[in-house]
Design a protein around this motif. Sequence first.
Motif, PDB file in Angstrom:
ATOM      1  N   ILE A  21       1.875   1.724  -3.571  1.00 64.49           N
ATOM      2  CA  ILE A  21       0.759   2.284  -4.343  1.00 64.49           C
ATOM      3  C   ILE A  21       0.618   3.781  -4.072  1.00 64.49           C
ATOM      4  O   ILE A  21       0.352   4.561  -4.990  1.00 64.49           O
ATOM      5  CB  ILE A  21      -0.522   1.510  -4.031  1.00 64.49           C
ATOM      6  CG1 ILE A  21      -0.439   0.165  -4.741  1.00 64.49           C
ATOM      7  CG2 ILE A  21      -1.757   2.252  -4.485  1.00 64.49           C
ATOM      8  CD1 ILE A  21      -1.492  -0.800  -4.340  1.00 64.49           C
ATOM      9  N   LEU A  51       1.218   7.838 -11.736  1.00 60.72           N
ATOM     10  CA  LEU A  51       0.167   7.457 -12.675  1.00 60.72           C
ATOM     11  C   LEU A  51      -0.648   8.677 -13.114  1.00 60.72           C
ATOM     12  O   LEU A  51      -1.040   8.775 -14.281  1.00 60.72           O
ATOM     13  CB  LEU A  51      -0.750   6.399 -12.053  1.00 60.72           C
ATOM     14  CG  LEU A  51      -0.075   5.062 -11.755  1.00 60.72           C
ATOM     15  CD1 LEU A  51      -1.094   4.054 -11.262  1.00 60.72           C
ATOM     16  CD2 LEU A  51       0.632   4.511 -12.962  1.00 60.72           C
ATOM     17  N   GLY A  79      -0.601  -3.399 -12.897  1.00 59.97           N
ATOM     18  CA  GLY A  79      -1.243  -3.809 -11.639  1.00 59.97           C
ATOM     19  C   GLY A  79      -1.243  -5.321 -11.488  1.00 59.97           C
ATOM     20  O   GLY A  79      -0.882  -5.854 -10.430  1.00 59.97           O
ATOM     21  N   LEU A 111       3.030   5.412  -6.132  1.00 57.60           N
ATOM     22  CA  LEU A 111       2.750   5.273  -7.565  1.00 57.60           C
ATOM     23  C   LEU A 111       1.641   6.213  -8.034  1.00 57.60           C
ATOM     24  O   LEU A 111       1.587   6.569  -9.208  1.00 57.60           O
ATOM     25  CB  LEU A 111       2.332   3.835  -7.871  1.00 57.60           C
ATOM     26  CG  LEU A 111       3.397   2.868  -8.360  1.00 57.60           C
ATOM     27  CD1 LEU A 111       2.776   1.512  -8.611  1.00 57.60           C
ATOM     28  CD2 LEU A 111       4.052   3.368  -9.630  1.00 57.60           C
ATOM     29  N   GLU A 112       0.765   6.597  -7.110  1.00 55.76           N
ATOM     30  CA  GLU A 112      -0.417   7.377  -7.477  1.00 55.76           C
ATOM     31  C   GLU A 112      -0.070   8.660  -8.252  1.00 55.76           C
ATOM     32  O   GLU A 112      -0.617   8.882  -9.335  1.00 55.76           O
ATOM     33  CB  GLU A 112      -1.224   7.683  -6.223  1.00 55.76           C
ATOM     34  CG  GLU A 112      -2.704   7.646  -6.475  1.00 55.76           C
ATOM     35  CD  GLU A 112      -3.502   7.602  -5.186  1.00 55.76           C
ATOM     36  OE1 GLU A 112      -2.911   7.426  -4.116  1.00 55.76           O
ATOM     37  OE2 GLU A 112      -4.717   7.758  -5.286  1.00 55.76           O
ATOM     38  N   SER A 160       0.832  -1.209   0.000  1.00 57.91           N
ATOM     39  CA  SER A 160       0.000   0.000   0.000  1.00 57.91           C
ATOM     40  C   SER A 160       0.868   1.261   0.000  1.00 57.91           C
ATOM     41  O   SER A 160       0.463   2.284  -0.569  1.00 57.91           O
ATOM     42  CB  SER A 160      -0.982  -0.002   1.164  1.00 57.91           C
ATOM     43  OG  SER A 160      -0.326  -0.214   2.364  1.00 57.91           O
ATOM     44  N   VAL A 161       2.075   1.181   0.585  1.00 55.67           N
ATOM     45  CA  VAL A 161       3.001   2.324   0.504  1.00 55.67           C
ATOM     46  C   VAL A 161       3.465   2.506  -0.939  1.00 55.67           C
ATOM     47  O   VAL A 161       3.523   3.630  -1.457  1.00 55.67           O
ATOM     48  CB  VAL A 161       4.218   2.113   1.446  1.00 55.67           C
ATOM     49  CG1 VAL A 161       5.254   3.202   1.231  1.00 55.67           C
ATOM     50  CG2 VAL A 161       3.773   2.107   2.886  1.00 55.67           C
TER      51      VAL A 161
END
Lengths: 131, 66
Positions: free
Chosen positions: A45, A52, A77, A48-49, A42-43
């Motif tokens: 991600i 993206l 993903g 990555l947010e 989750s870190v």
Amino acid sequence: MELYWKAAAAALLAVILGSAVGKQEKDISMLLAVAVCGMVGSVVISYLEPVLDFLWELEDLGRLESGVLGILLKALGIGLVTHIAAWICADAGNGSLGAMLQMLGSVAILYLSIPIFRGFLTLIQEILGAL
Amino acid sequence: MNMDIDLIFKIAAIGIIVSILNQVLARSGRDEQATMTSLAGLVVVLMILAQKIADLFDLVKTLFEF
């Protein structure tokens, strides 16, 4: 960047606690590894947010065909999740399950890529038809 | 985005408690109860983790637009 240090510390902590617990309770040690993988995932991600979002901006800027970037992101993903899950399976001593999961990931990415291949095929047919 | 470090300690604590209980029960000749205790610990940790894993998958689905 604070999350990065926290994630690294959590992974080290889990290794130490996992090896302490793992002598008696291997199953719980494996679940501890899964929990930390999830937390670190989750870190990953959260970092990555923005990347993206930037990619979506680039897509808008370049006026790329809509849907292509979406397929690539989905493939990314699937690749990430498959890789993590396959390694957890391998660590738990189920290498064959991990290999199967990797095959599933590859096939899922191929399945997702069909529209891109079809578009490419149509493009080649158009070029050949124009000649 | 915050990291729930307590989760690691929680799982490790359950593991240590189950391990101690397992040893005590096994030494007193109650092997079946020791096995059941191990199984119960595993189920408890799984129940804690299942929701977290589901949350992670939801996050991945949202981010990669599935």
